[in-house]
Design an enzyme around this catalytic site. Structure first.
Site, PDB file in Angstrom:
ATOM      1  CG  ASP A 145     -23.371 -84.799 -40.010  1.00 51.38           C
ATOM      2  OD1 ASP A 145     -21.934 -84.659 -39.167  1.00 51.38           O
ATOM      3  OD2 ASP A 145     -23.471 -86.310 -40.156  1.00 51.38           O
ATOM      4  CB  VAL A 146     -18.051 -81.998 -38.154  1.00 51.59           C
ATOM      5  CG1 VAL A 146     -18.247 -80.583 -37.449  1.00 51.59           C
ATOM      6  CG2 VAL A 146     -18.486 -83.486 -37.184  1.00 51.59           C
ATOM      7  CG  ASN A 149     -14.593 -78.237 -30.115  1.00 53.80           C
ATOM      8  OD1 ASN A 149     -13.550 -78.765 -29.041  1.00 53.80           O
ATOM      9  ND2 ASN A 149     -16.029 -79.143 -28.774  1.00 53.80           N
ATOM     10  CE1 TYR A 152     -11.475 -88.687 -29.355  1.00 52.91           C
ATOM     11  CE2 TYR A 152      -8.658 -88.881 -28.309  1.00 52.91           C
ATOM     12  CZ  TYR A 152      -9.714 -88.300 -28.563  1.00 52.91           C
ATOM     13  OH  TYR A 152      -9.993 -86.613 -28.259  1.00 52.91           O
ATOM     14  CE  LYS A 195      -9.327 -85.779 -31.466  1.00 54.25           C
ATOM     15  NZ  LYS A 195      -9.820 -84.388 -31.722  1.00 54.25           N
ATOM     16  CB  THR A 204     -16.222 -82.332 -21.781  1.00 55.41           C
ATOM     17  OG1 THR A 204     -15.228 -83.484 -22.578  1.00 55.41           O
ATOM     18  CG2 THR A 204     -14.971 -81.463 -22.479  1.00 55.41           C
TER      19      THR A 204
HETATM   20  P1  NAI Z   1     -17.950 -83.337 -25.878  1.00 51.80           P
HETATM   21  O1  NAI Z   1     -18.512 -84.691 -26.108  1.00 51.80           O
HETATM   22  O2  NAI Z   1     -18.986 -82.400 -24.771  1.00 51.80           O
HETATM   23  O3  NAI Z   1     -17.894 -82.234 -27.329  1.00 51.80           O
HETATM   24  C1  NAI Z   1     -17.392 -82.943 -28.763  1.00 51.80           C
HETATM   25  C2  NAI Z   1     -19.026 -82.374 -29.101  1.00 51.80           C
HETATM   26  O4  NAI Z   1     -18.699 -82.672 -31.002  1.00 51.80           O
HETATM   27  C3  NAI Z   1     -20.261 -83.027 -29.048  1.00 51.80           C
HETATM   28  O5  NAI Z   1     -20.753 -81.771 -28.611  1.00 51.80           O
HETATM   29  C4  NAI Z   1     -20.383 -84.177 -29.795  1.00 51.80           C
HETATM   30  O6  NAI Z   1     -22.277 -83.539 -30.513  1.00 51.80           O
HETATM   31  C5  NAI Z   1     -19.226 -82.356 -31.446  1.00 51.80           C
HETATM   32  N1  NAI Z   1     -20.273 -83.598 -32.133  1.00 51.80           N
HETATM   33  C6  NAI Z   1     -20.027 -84.881 -32.277  1.00 51.80           C
HETATM   34  N2  NAI Z   1     -19.797 -85.443 -33.905  1.00 51.80           N
HETATM   35  C7  NAI Z   1     -19.762 -84.526 -34.347  1.00 51.80           C
HETATM   36  C8  NAI Z   1     -20.567 -84.656 -35.211  1.00 51.80           C
HETATM   37  N3  NAI Z   1     -20.391 -85.713 -36.304  1.00 51.80           N
HETATM   38  N4  NAI Z   1     -21.250 -82.921 -36.228  1.00 51.80           N
HETATM   39  C9  NAI Z   1     -21.510 -82.304 -35.332  1.00 51.80           C
HETATM   40  N5  NAI Z   1     -21.195 -82.545 -34.141  1.00 51.80           N
HETATM   41  C10 NAI Z   1     -20.549 -83.701 -33.350  1.00 51.80           C
HETATM   42  O7  NAI Z   1     -16.014 -83.281 -26.121  1.00 51.80           O
HETATM   43  P2  NAI Z   1     -14.824 -81.907 -25.401  1.00 51.80           P
HETATM   44  O8  NAI Z   1     -13.815 -83.182 -24.485  1.00 51.80           O
HETATM   45  O9  NAI Z   1     -15.434 -81.366 -25.298  1.00 51.80           O
HETATM   46  O10 NAI Z   1     -13.839 -82.769 -26.981  1.00 51.80           O
HETATM   47  C11 NAI Z   1     -14.074 -81.447 -27.602  1.00 51.80           C
HETATM   48  C12 NAI Z   1     -13.051 -81.458 -28.865  1.00 51.80           C
HETATM   49  O11 NAI Z   1     -11.904 -82.215 -27.508  1.00 51.80           O
HETATM   50  C13 NAI Z   1     -12.653 -83.074 -29.119  1.00 51.80           C
HETATM   51  O12 NAI Z   1     -12.311 -83.487 -30.610  1.00 51.80           O
HETATM   52  C14 NAI Z   1     -11.937 -84.125 -28.689  1.00 51.80           C
HETATM   53  O13 NAI Z   1     -11.462 -85.118 -29.066  1.00 51.80           O
HETATM   54  C15 NAI Z   1     -10.844 -82.987 -27.902  1.00 51.80           C
HETATM   55  N6  NAI Z   1      -9.974 -83.517 -26.593  1.00 51.80           N
HETATM   56  C16 NAI Z   1     -10.682 -83.563 -25.284  1.00 51.80           C
HETATM   57  C17 NAI Z   1     -10.381 -83.994 -24.433  1.00 51.80           C
HETATM   58  C18 NAI Z   1     -10.874 -84.321 -22.907  1.00 51.80           C
HETATM   59  O14 NAI Z   1     -10.227 -84.682 -22.546  1.00 51.80           O
HETATM   60  N7  NAI Z   1     -11.917 -83.811 -23.033  1.00 51.80           N
HETATM   61  C19 NAI Z   1      -9.100 -84.643 -24.543  1.00 51.80           C
HETATM   62  C20 NAI Z   1      -8.061 -84.048 -26.169  1.00 51.80           C
HETATM   63  C21 NAI Z   1      -8.700 -84.161 -26.527  1.00 51.80           C
END
Ligand code: NAI
Length: 276
Positions: free
Chosen positions: A66-67, A93, A160, A164, A195
């Site tokens: 848990d980050v 990430n 958000y 960031k 995603t």
């Molecule tokens: P996603 O929702 O598939 O991945 C995010 C992951 O973080 C999930 O697996 C989630 O369970 C995990 N997570 C959340 N809270 C957590 C916690 N307390 N402990 C451990 N894990 C935790 O979405 P995505 O898009 O892959 O997101 C990855 C990164 O990219 C994020 O930081 C997001 O803000 C960033 N991002 C994504 C964009 C998009 O359009 N998909 C655009 C800009 C940034």
């Protein structure tokens, strides 16, 4: 897909790697010869991702992280040292999306976004660095995932976007502070990527009668490449930053968004009123 060994022998932690961009990064890292620690909360999903990697003859293991929790971070760092003897790469990430007007955002909601998106990165760096320092001249590489929203802010993203922006500011300081320890710190700013994090935007769009497909097409039209990103589009730039190929790169900003920053920066910003 070919393995070029670009991360041969490297020990890498990727947070939030049971889905989306993190999973794409972890799978590519493993294909390129890294031993990858899938650091996430969901054990069943973690086991699935690990199996996919090991079935292909590559190396991965799962650690429940848990980050937002400091002792959880200490747990994964101890596990990594015990299991793999060192740590070379950390990809911060994991993150959550949040979509609400500023005046409607509550303090607990605001703090939850900051804890998950910002405090997590601080804790990751704080706990990983003492171990990375043991690498001496080999050093280490930290990649923090921000968002291009820092450059193209849109409505309803107060918490958000702020989180960031904080990731970016923190990373720049870390790059300066850790250079003497041969630890590089870089920032990646994704644009719209296909995603689960976009689900909240799809739900909001549904309230105004727009379908997910329509919104995805709009996301594609918002950049110069003309399509929404896929996790692999982010994984390759992150691979470069993790590898020794980027030895002369630290404190740098990588906007990976199909050129959305350039397209949306102008007066014809068709998406200005649309929240992410
Ligand atoms: P996603 O929702 O598939 O991945 C995010 C992951 O973080 C999930 O697996 C989630 O369970 C995990 N997570 C959340 N809270 C957590 C916690 N307390 N402990 C451990 N894990 C935790 O979405 P995505 O898009 O892959 O997101 C990855 C990164 O990219 C994020 O930081 C997001 O803000 C960033 N991002 C994504 C964009 C998009 O359009 N998909 C655009 C800009 C940034």
């Amino acid at each position: 897909m070919a393995n070029h060994g670009r991360l041969e022998g490297k020990i890498c932690i990727v947070t939030g790697s049971t889905s989306g961009i993190g999973r794409g990064i972890a799978e590519l890292f493993a294909r390129e010869g890294a031993s990858v620690i899938i650091a996430a909360r969901r054990e069943d999903e973690g086991a699935r991702v690990v199996k996919g990697i090991t079935d292909n003859g590559n190396v991965a293991s799962f650690f429940q992280l848990d980050v937002t929790n400091e002792s959880s971070w200490q747990g994964i760092i101890d596990y990594t040292l015990k299991t793999y003897k060192r740590l070379d790469v950390l990809v911060n990430n994991a993150g959550i999306g949040f979509l609400k007007p500023i005046v409607e955002t509550t303090i607990p909601e605001w703090r939850n976004v900051m804890a998950t998106n910002v405090e997590s990165v601080f804790l990751g760096v704080k706990t990983a660095v003492p171990v990375m320092k043991l690498n001496g001249k080999r050093g280490g590489s930290i990649i923090n995932i921000s968002s291009n929203i820092v450059y193209v802010p849109s409505a309803m993203n107060g918490a958000y976007c702020t989180s960031k922006g904080a990731v970016a500011a923190f990373s720049h300081v870390a790059a300066v502070e850790l250079a003497k320890d041969n630890i590089r710190v870089n920032i990646v700013y994704p644009g719209f990527v296909n995603t689960a994090i976009l689900d909240v935007a799809y739900q909001k769009a549904a309230e105004t009668g727009r379908t997910k497909e329509e919104l995805m097409a709009m996301f594609g039209e918002s950049n110069l490449v003309g399509r929404i990103g896929e996790p692999i589009d982010l994984a390759y730039p992150v691979l470069f930053l993790a590898s020794d190929e980027s030895g002369f790169v630290t404190g740098s900003d990588f906007v990976i968004d199909g050129g959305e920053v350039w397209k949306r920066g102008g007066a014809d910003d068709a998406l200005a009123k649309d929240a992410r």
